[in-house]
Design an enzyme around this catalytic site. Structure first.
Site, PDB file in Angstrom:
ATOM      1  N   ASP A  99     -21.383   7.659  23.385  1.00 37.62           N
ATOM      2  CA  ASP A  99     -20.416   7.647  22.304  1.00 37.62           C
ATOM      3  C   ASP A  99     -21.103   7.019  21.094  1.00 37.62           C
ATOM      4  O   ASP A  99     -21.703   5.952  21.208  1.00 37.62           O
ATOM      5  CB  ASP A  99     -19.214   6.796  22.739  1.00 37.62           C
ATOM      6  CG  ASP A  99     -17.903   7.350  22.247  1.00 37.62           C
ATOM      7  OD1 ASP A  99     -17.794   7.542  21.019  1.00 37.62           O
ATOM      8  OD2 ASP A  99     -16.998   7.576  23.063  1.00 37.62           O
ATOM      9  N   ASP A 202     -17.604   9.287  17.237  1.00 32.91           N
ATOM     10  CA  ASP A 202     -16.317   8.616  17.124  1.00 32.91           C
ATOM     11  C   ASP A 202     -15.808   8.518  15.683  1.00 32.91           C
ATOM     12  O   ASP A 202     -16.558   8.130  14.786  1.00 32.91           O
ATOM     13  CB  ASP A 202     -16.491   7.185  17.676  1.00 32.91           C
ATOM     14  CG  ASP A 202     -15.203   6.408  17.718  1.00 32.91           C
ATOM     15  OD1 ASP A 202     -14.370   6.744  18.568  1.00 32.91           O
ATOM     16  OD2 ASP A 202     -15.040   5.473  16.915  1.00 32.91           O
ATOM     17  N   GLU A 259     -15.397  13.802  16.808  1.00 35.38           N
ATOM     18  CA  GLU A 259     -13.967  13.514  16.836  1.00 35.38           C
ATOM     19  C   GLU A 259     -13.479  13.664  15.403  1.00 35.38           C
ATOM     20  O   GLU A 259     -13.606  12.748  14.588  1.00 35.38           O
ATOM     21  CB  GLU A 259     -13.688  12.084  17.337  1.00 35.38           C
ATOM     22  CG  GLU A 259     -12.200  11.856  17.518  1.00 35.38           C
ATOM     23  CD  GLU A 259     -11.785  10.386  17.582  1.00 35.38           C
ATOM     24  OE1 GLU A 259     -10.728  10.095  18.156  1.00 35.38           O
ATOM     25  OE2 GLU A 259     -12.497   9.523  17.035  1.00 35.38           O
ATOM     26  N   HIS A 331      -9.379   9.632  26.576  1.00 38.00           N
ATOM     27  CA  HIS A 331      -9.061   8.212  26.795  1.00 38.00           C
ATOM     28  C   HIS A 331      -8.072   7.651  25.775  1.00 38.00           C
ATOM     29  O   HIS A 331      -7.653   6.499  25.899  1.00 38.00           O
ATOM     30  CB  HIS A 331     -10.355   7.405  26.742  1.00 38.00           C
ATOM     31  CG  HIS A 331     -10.959   7.422  25.367  1.00 38.00           C
ATOM     32  ND1 HIS A 331     -11.477   8.557  24.790  1.00 38.00           N
ATOM     33  CD2 HIS A 331     -11.072   6.460  24.435  1.00 38.00           C
ATOM     34  CE1 HIS A 331     -11.902   8.271  23.569  1.00 38.00           C
ATOM     35  NE2 HIS A 331     -11.679   7.000  23.328  1.00 38.00           N
ATOM     36  N   ASP A 332      -7.734   8.432  24.766  1.00 40.60           N
ATOM     37  CA  ASP A 332      -6.780   7.975  23.753  1.00 40.60           C
ATOM     38  C   ASP A 332      -5.413   8.629  23.907  1.00 40.60           C
ATOM     39  O   ASP A 332      -4.487   8.310  23.146  1.00 40.60           O
ATOM     40  CB  ASP A 332      -7.273   8.355  22.343  1.00 40.60           C
ATOM     41  CG  ASP A 332      -8.490   7.571  21.919  1.00 40.60           C
ATOM     42  OD1 ASP A 332      -8.637   6.423  22.368  1.00 40.60           O
ATOM     43  OD2 ASP A 332      -9.285   8.118  21.128  1.00 40.60           O
TER      44      ASP A 332
HETATM   45  C1  GLC Z   1     -11.673   6.713  18.310  1.00 42.18           C
HETATM   46  C2  GLC Z   1     -11.720   6.356  19.771  1.00 42.18           C
HETATM   47  C3  GLC Z   1     -10.708   5.286  20.051  1.00 42.18           C
HETATM   48  C4  GLC Z   1     -11.073   4.074  19.241  1.00 42.18           C
HETATM   49  C5  GLC Z   1     -11.254   4.415  17.757  1.00 42.18           C
HETATM   50  C6  GLC Z   1     -11.990   3.325  17.048  1.00 42.18           C
HETATM   51  O1  GLC Z   1     -10.483   7.274  17.946  1.00 42.18           O
HETATM   52  O2  GLC Z   1     -11.534   7.503  20.541  1.00 42.18           O
HETATM   53  O3  GLC Z   1     -10.630   4.968  21.408  1.00 42.18           O
HETATM   54  O4  GLC Z   1     -10.077   3.103  19.365  1.00 42.18           O
HETATM   55  O5  GLC Z   1     -11.982   5.584  17.556  1.00 42.18           O
HETATM   56  O6  GLC Z   1     -13.333   3.311  17.414  1.00 42.18           O
END
Ligand code: GLC
Ligand code: CA
Length: 561
Positions: A99, A202, A259, A331-332
């Site tokens: 990540d 991310d 993302e 995971h979110d």
């Molecule tokens: C992304 C991740 C999440 C995290 C955020 C800040 O959205 O998937 O889990 O809290 O970024 O890094």
């Protein structure tokens, strides 16, 4: 025309290391645990594995707050373990992604500690630090993703504040500063040189801020404004992303998946076209459906028709521009089967229908750990059981608005991030076989019913269905059609039906994926002679001439004669 890439026909998998497999009984999943399970993943048909963050971190946001990009957090293992994982993956023709969290680091990162010592020095300029005289307002009224203002007092300096669009332990890195960018590129290249296949990237849209700082319209009683209002105006993220691609990803031929939320349709070719910033990016159309800036308790439920429409809209939008990454959860997000199947109707059949539907559209299919055994959301009895910082904030927001405790908890139960973070359910033994110690987060009590060991022995299980799905998409007889074939919606107006055709332009081969997204049976027309069954989530099938009668939640994959 889309250029073919080595990864298009692969299957990808996300591991949330903390909850995957604990090898030493401390209740926390780790790298040795992952290594133990590589053969399992290989057997499922997985090629590409993304690990959520395992770098040194205080785990304020479960590792998305990195204190040292060059080391592994001791809770997850050592760099030797990481090297071993890379080598073991390579032996099995598998690819490991880490990540890449570079919108922010941890407030315990050396850069930030030095910035606190000398805000005007080299490291102060790695962050957004502003002087605010007593009585003056903060530089802007943006609300952080996890609630409250994005500005926090810089430790040791009463008149200075730093920016954090996520948690206050996640100070934003200043990408406008070329020295910071150099440090980031150096780090990325260091990992790629080590043999990493690439990264999941991310929260990357946030690296470009609309500057100078200013207020946006308030959208809650807290007087703050959603970050999205600022992001909507921010211009020029592509300059940073293009530079990162050219300096890091391209020379290594790395695989990257971004993302990316709320991209504009006209930007798609820049993001994931043949020379895009990323190899791919996730489709979040169904994830963001029904979300409300007022908070989770105001979200709208998504119906089967909405779900289908979201998936189809993305397919239409992407077309041949690039290769999207398809998910039902991560995971979110809550578990897909608890979200995209109407309440009370999630069973093995409907879970397999959902799997079929998202897996065979165009794009790279991803499986999030536990999805392949149909893991479900967890029931909560009290907010005390919740770990996720985002859930805790949402609960607070709901209560402040006068929502009852029960309703606020219900919203957390539906949308909270812990749902996907409960430990993997390996077997029906103690702690679902995840750990011999005390799991860091409660195991979903349904593990007696839903676990891998039981499903491996049952040919009709969700797990074995996923294996068949993966094998079908990789079957050389259908590969070109299922990986590259055109996507055409079928019966897109029909209530509780999700169906589409995949057509191979060169060979003319055509595959119909058709599902009855409801409990009651439905009889539907077929668009030709589709009597050859490639996959079926139930035992029988009723085809009479050009008509098919599907039982409740039946999904079938049919080949045209
Ligand atoms: C992304 C991740 C999440 C995290 C955020 C800040 O959205 O998937 O889990 O809290 O970024 O890094
Ligand atoms: Ca451990």
């Amino acid at each position: 025309m889309l250029e073919k890439q080595w990864w298009h026909g692969k299957t990808a998998y996300q591991i949330y290391p903390k909850s995957f497999c604990d090898s030493n009984g401390d209740g926390i999943g780790d790298l040795q645990g992952i290594i133990r399970k590589l053969d399992y993943l290989k057997g499922l048909g997985i090629d590409i594995v993304w690990l959520s963050p395992i770098y040194v971190s205080p785990l304020a946001d479960q590792g998305y707050d990195i204190a040292d990009y060059y080391n592994i957090d001791p809770r997850f293992g050592t760099m030797d373990d990481m090297d071993q994982l890379l080598a073991e993956a390579k032996k099995r023709d598998m690819y490991i992604l880490m990540d890449l969290v570079v919108n922010h680091c941890s407030d315990e990162h050396e850069w930030f500690l030095k910035a606190c010592e000398d805000p005007d020095g080299r490291y102060g300029k790695f962050f957004y630090i502003k002087t605010v005289k007593e009585g003056d307002p903060l530089p802007c009224n943006w609300r952080s993703y996890f609630g409250g203002p994005v500005w926090e007092k810089l430790p040791g300096h009463d008149d200075k504040y730093y920016l954090h669009v996520f948690h206050k332990k996640q100070p934003d890195l200043n990408w406008e500063n070329p020295e910071l960018r150099e440090e980031i590129y150096k780090m990325i290249n260091w990992w790629l040189d080590k043999g990493l296949a690439g990264f999941r990237i991310d929260a990357i849209i946030n690296i470009k801020k609309a500057l100078p700082f200013k207020n946006y319209p308030e959208d809650r009683d807290d007087g703050l404004s959603s970050i999205h209002n600022m992001l909507h105006e921010a211009q020029g993220v592509g300059e940073f992303l293009g530079e990162m691609r050219d300096r890091c990803f391209k020379p290594h031929n790395a695989f990257t998946v971004g993302e990316v939320f709320n991209e504009k349709a006209e930007d798609l070719p820049d993001f994931i076209g043949n020379d895009g910033y990323f190899s791919s990016m996730f489709d979040f159309a169904e994830t963001i459906f029904g979300s409300n800036p007022g908070g989770w308790h105001k979200n709208l439920d998504i119906t089967p028709d909405d779900y289908r429409n979201c998936v189809f809209a993305t397919q239409r939008k992407i077309d041949d521009i690039g290769f999207i990454s398809n998910i039902i959860e991560n995971h979110d997000e809550p578990r897909g089967v608890s979200r995209y199947i109407p309440e009370g109707e999630a069973d093995d059949t409907s879970k397999k229908l959902l799997a079929t539907m998202y897996f065979l559209v165009k794009g790279l299919p991803w499986i999030y750990q536990g999805q392949e055994i149909g893991m479900e959301n967890v029931k909560l009895t009290s907010i005390e059981e919740v770990d996720d910082i985002s859930s805790l904030d949402s609960y607070k927001v709901a209560l402040a608005e006068g929502v009852s405790k029960e309703a606020a908890l219900h919203a957390v139960e539906k949308y909270g991030r812990d749902n996907a973070r409960t430990p993997f359910q390996w077997n029906a033994g103690e702690n679902a076989g995840f750990t011999t110690g005390t799991p860091w987060l409660k195991v979903n009590p349904n593990f007696h019913r839903i676990n891998l060991a039981t499903q491996q022995n049952d040919p009709g299980s969700v797990y074995n269905y996923y294996r068949s799905l993966i094998a079908l998409r990789k079957n050389p007889d259908y590969y070109d059609t299922l990986v590259y074939g055109d996507f055409t919606p079928y019966l897109p107006e029909m209530h509780n039906v999700m169906a589409y055709l995949r057509t191979n332009r060169e060979s003319g081969q055509q595959i119909l994926v058709i599902g009855n997204y409801q409990k009651a049976p439905q009889t539907l027309p077929l668009p030709g002679d589709f009597s050859d069954v490639l996959l079926n989530n139930l035992d029988g099938i009723q085809i009479a001439g050009r008509q098919i009668t599907l039982s409740g939640y039946q999904a079938v994959v049919l080949l045209k004669q």
